[in-house]
Design a protein around this motif. Structure first.
Motif, PDB file in Angstrom:
ATOM      1  N   GLY A  28     -62.065  10.634  -8.864  1.00  0.00           N
ATOM      2  CA  GLY A  28     -60.943   9.874  -9.384  1.00  0.00           C
ATOM      3  C   GLY A  28     -61.040   8.366  -9.402  1.00  0.00           C
ATOM      4  N   ILE A  29     -62.262   7.778  -9.353  1.00  0.00           N
ATOM      5  CA  ILE A  29     -62.303   6.317  -9.328  1.00  0.00           C
ATOM      6  C   ILE A  29     -63.132   5.692 -10.458  1.00  0.00           C
ATOM      7  CG2 ILE A  29     -61.817   6.151  -6.867  1.00  0.00           C
ATOM      8  CD1 ILE A  29     -64.751   5.569  -6.386  1.00  0.00           C
ATOM      9  N   PRO A  34     -63.106  13.736 -11.859  1.00  0.00           N
ATOM     10  CA  PRO A  34     -61.701  13.335 -11.851  1.00  0.00           C
ATOM     11  C   PRO A  34     -60.942  13.745 -10.592  1.00  0.00           C
ATOM     12  CG  PRO A  34     -61.961  15.292 -13.186  1.00  0.00           C
ATOM     13  CD  PRO A  34     -63.350  14.890 -12.750  1.00  0.00           C
ATOM     14  N   ASN A  35     -61.492  14.710  -9.840  1.00  0.00           N
ATOM     15  CA  ASN A  35     -60.751  15.230  -8.691  1.00  0.00           C
ATOM     16  C   ASN A  35     -61.699  15.897  -7.693  1.00  0.00           C
ATOM     17  OD1 ASN A  35     -61.273  17.907  -9.810  1.00  0.00           O
ATOM     18  ND2 ASN A  35     -59.578  17.509 -11.218  1.00  0.00           N
ATOM     19  N   ARG A  66     -62.497  -1.525 -11.665  1.00  0.00           N
ATOM     20  CA  ARG A  66     -62.467  -2.620 -10.683  1.00  0.00           C
ATOM     21  C   ARG A  66     -62.531  -2.069  -9.261  1.00  0.00           C
ATOM     22  NH1 ARG A  66     -57.813  -6.412 -13.615  1.00  0.00           N
ATOM     23  NH2 ARG A  66     -58.996  -6.732 -15.562  1.00  0.00           N
ATOM     24  N   ASN A  67     -63.543  -1.280  -9.022  1.00  0.00           N
ATOM     25  CA  ASN A  67     -63.703  -0.715  -7.686  1.00  0.00           C
ATOM     26  C   ASN A  67     -64.119  -1.785  -6.692  1.00  0.00           C
ATOM     27  OD1 ASN A  67     -63.113   2.165  -7.704  1.00  0.00           O
ATOM     28  ND2 ASN A  67     -64.752   2.318  -9.226  1.00  0.00           N
ATOM     29  N   THR A  68     -63.838  -1.506  -5.440  1.00  0.00           N
ATOM     30  CA  THR A  68     -64.177  -2.378  -4.319  1.00  0.00           C
ATOM     31  C   THR A  68     -64.807  -1.517  -3.235  1.00  0.00           C
ATOM     32  OG1 THR A  68     -62.071  -2.024  -3.192  1.00  0.00           O
ATOM     33  CG2 THR A  68     -62.154  -3.818  -4.827  1.00  0.00           C
ATOM     34  N   PRO A  69     -65.431  -2.135  -2.230  1.00  0.00           N
ATOM     35  CA  PRO A  69     -65.912  -1.330  -1.107  1.00  0.00           C
ATOM     36  C   PRO A  69     -64.811  -0.455  -0.495  1.00  0.00           C
ATOM     37  CG  PRO A  69     -66.878  -3.516  -0.995  1.00  0.00           C
ATOM     38  CD  PRO A  69     -65.878  -3.548  -2.120  1.00  0.00           C
ATOM     39  N   GLU A  70     -63.579  -0.952  -0.532  1.00  0.00           N
ATOM     40  CA  GLU A  70     -62.468  -0.194   0.061  1.00  0.00           C
ATOM     41  C   GLU A  70     -62.121   1.044  -0.764  1.00  0.00           C
ATOM     42  OE1 GLU A  70     -62.889  -3.967   1.753  1.00  0.00           O
ATOM     43  OE2 GLU A  70     -62.460  -3.563  -0.386  1.00  0.00           O
ATOM     44  N   THR A  71     -62.031   0.915  -2.091  1.00  0.00           N
ATOM     45  CA  THR A  71     -61.685   2.079  -2.910  1.00  0.00           C
ATOM     46  C   THR A  71     -62.811   3.115  -2.884  1.00  0.00           C
ATOM     47  OG1 THR A  71     -62.586   1.107  -4.956  1.00  0.00           O
ATOM     48  CG2 THR A  71     -60.264   0.686  -4.450  1.00  0.00           C
ATOM     49  N   ILE A  72     -64.045   2.627  -2.841  1.00  0.00           N
ATOM     50  CA  ILE A  72     -65.190   3.539  -2.815  1.00  0.00           C
ATOM     51  C   ILE A  72     -65.271   4.260  -1.478  1.00  0.00           C
ATOM     52  CG2 ILE A  72     -67.719   3.617  -2.836  1.00  0.00           C
ATOM     53  CD1 ILE A  72     -67.581   1.329  -4.934  1.00  0.00           C
TER      54      ILE A  72
END
Length: 243
Positions: A28-29, A34-35, A66-72
């Motif tokens: 989902g990112i 997607p899931n 716009r992923n970040t280390p946190e979202t990943i």
């Protein structure tokens, strides 16, 4: 040549990797799974082919993902928990596939934390639209920033097809070239297939990977016709063994 290719004398298998350094299996990112359900399906398919570890590499593109280390890290943790719940013996780590756009170089120049495949190995990609104006400067900036750039799927950049010397130049500039397995099969078209085989046969590739996004990719990787292509190209050798 900088390469993580190794040849094994033991029983050969059609799939040339046990560690996949480029995939989009985090849920989902980005434009990959997607899931959680799809992520687990993809991982089970990889395991059937002998893959025991994946470095998930979701896109970071300033105007799109716009992923970040946190979202990943959050997506990785969610998937890791599901792997443990289902008792799947599969090693999962995460990095990112960085589009080399202005935002990427801003992060690099500011010294922001970047997610690497291993140590200082950074997975990067060009735009599909046109050749970057100054790949030499791009490589120099990344190298002086303390990273070694892996260039994802150079065979898929159509603007490089007119002159295969481009691939030699990119390697000379310090890029480690990573070929997609499906590129070899014609999945992305004959021109991409020819370029991928040229890169492999001329010793320009340091890595190969699935770039797995969805079940259609998985089905193509498992296709019996493509198994023979992998056997022929890699001759039973194993890649990515040092990762």
């Amino acid at each position: 040549m900088f390469s993580f290719f190794k040849k094994k004398s033991s029983a050969e298998t059609y799939f040339p990797i046990t560690t996949d350094i480029h995939s989009h299996i985090l849920p989902g990112i980005d434009d990959g799974s997607p899931n959680l359900e799809t992520s687990i399906l993809l991982i089970k398919g990889l395991m059937e082919m002998g893959v025991t570890r994946s470095v998930a590499t979701p896109h970071i593109i300033s105007d799109l993902y716009r992923n970040t280390p946190e979202t990943i890290t959050a997506a990785q943790q969610l998937l890791q928990e599901e792997l443990e719940k289902q008792q799947l013996d599969f090693k999962l780590s995460a990095a990112a596939e960085y589009m080399m756009d202005a935002a990427f170089f801003e992060k690099l120049n500011k010294g922001e934390r970047l997610l690497t495949v291993k140590d200082n190995l950074l997975l990067t990609e060009f735009s599909y639209m046109a050749m970057p104006e100054n790949p030499k400067l791009m490589s120099f900036t990344i190298l002086t920033g303390g990273y070694t750039p892996i260039l994802a799927h150079p065979e898929r950049y159509g603007y490089l097809h007119d002159n295969y010397k481009n691939y030699h130049l990119l390697q000379e500039l310090g890029f480690l070239l990573q070929v997609n397995l499906l590129s070899l099969t014609g999945y992305y078209g004959p021109a991409v297939s020819r370029a991928a085989k040229y890169i492999i046969k001329n010793g320009l590739a340091s890595f190969t990977a699935t770039d797995l996004h969805h079940p259609q990719h998985l089905a193509a990787l498992q296709d019996k016709r493509n198994r023979e292509i992998f056997r022929e190209v890699f001759k039973g050798g194993r890649w990515n063994e040092e990762i």
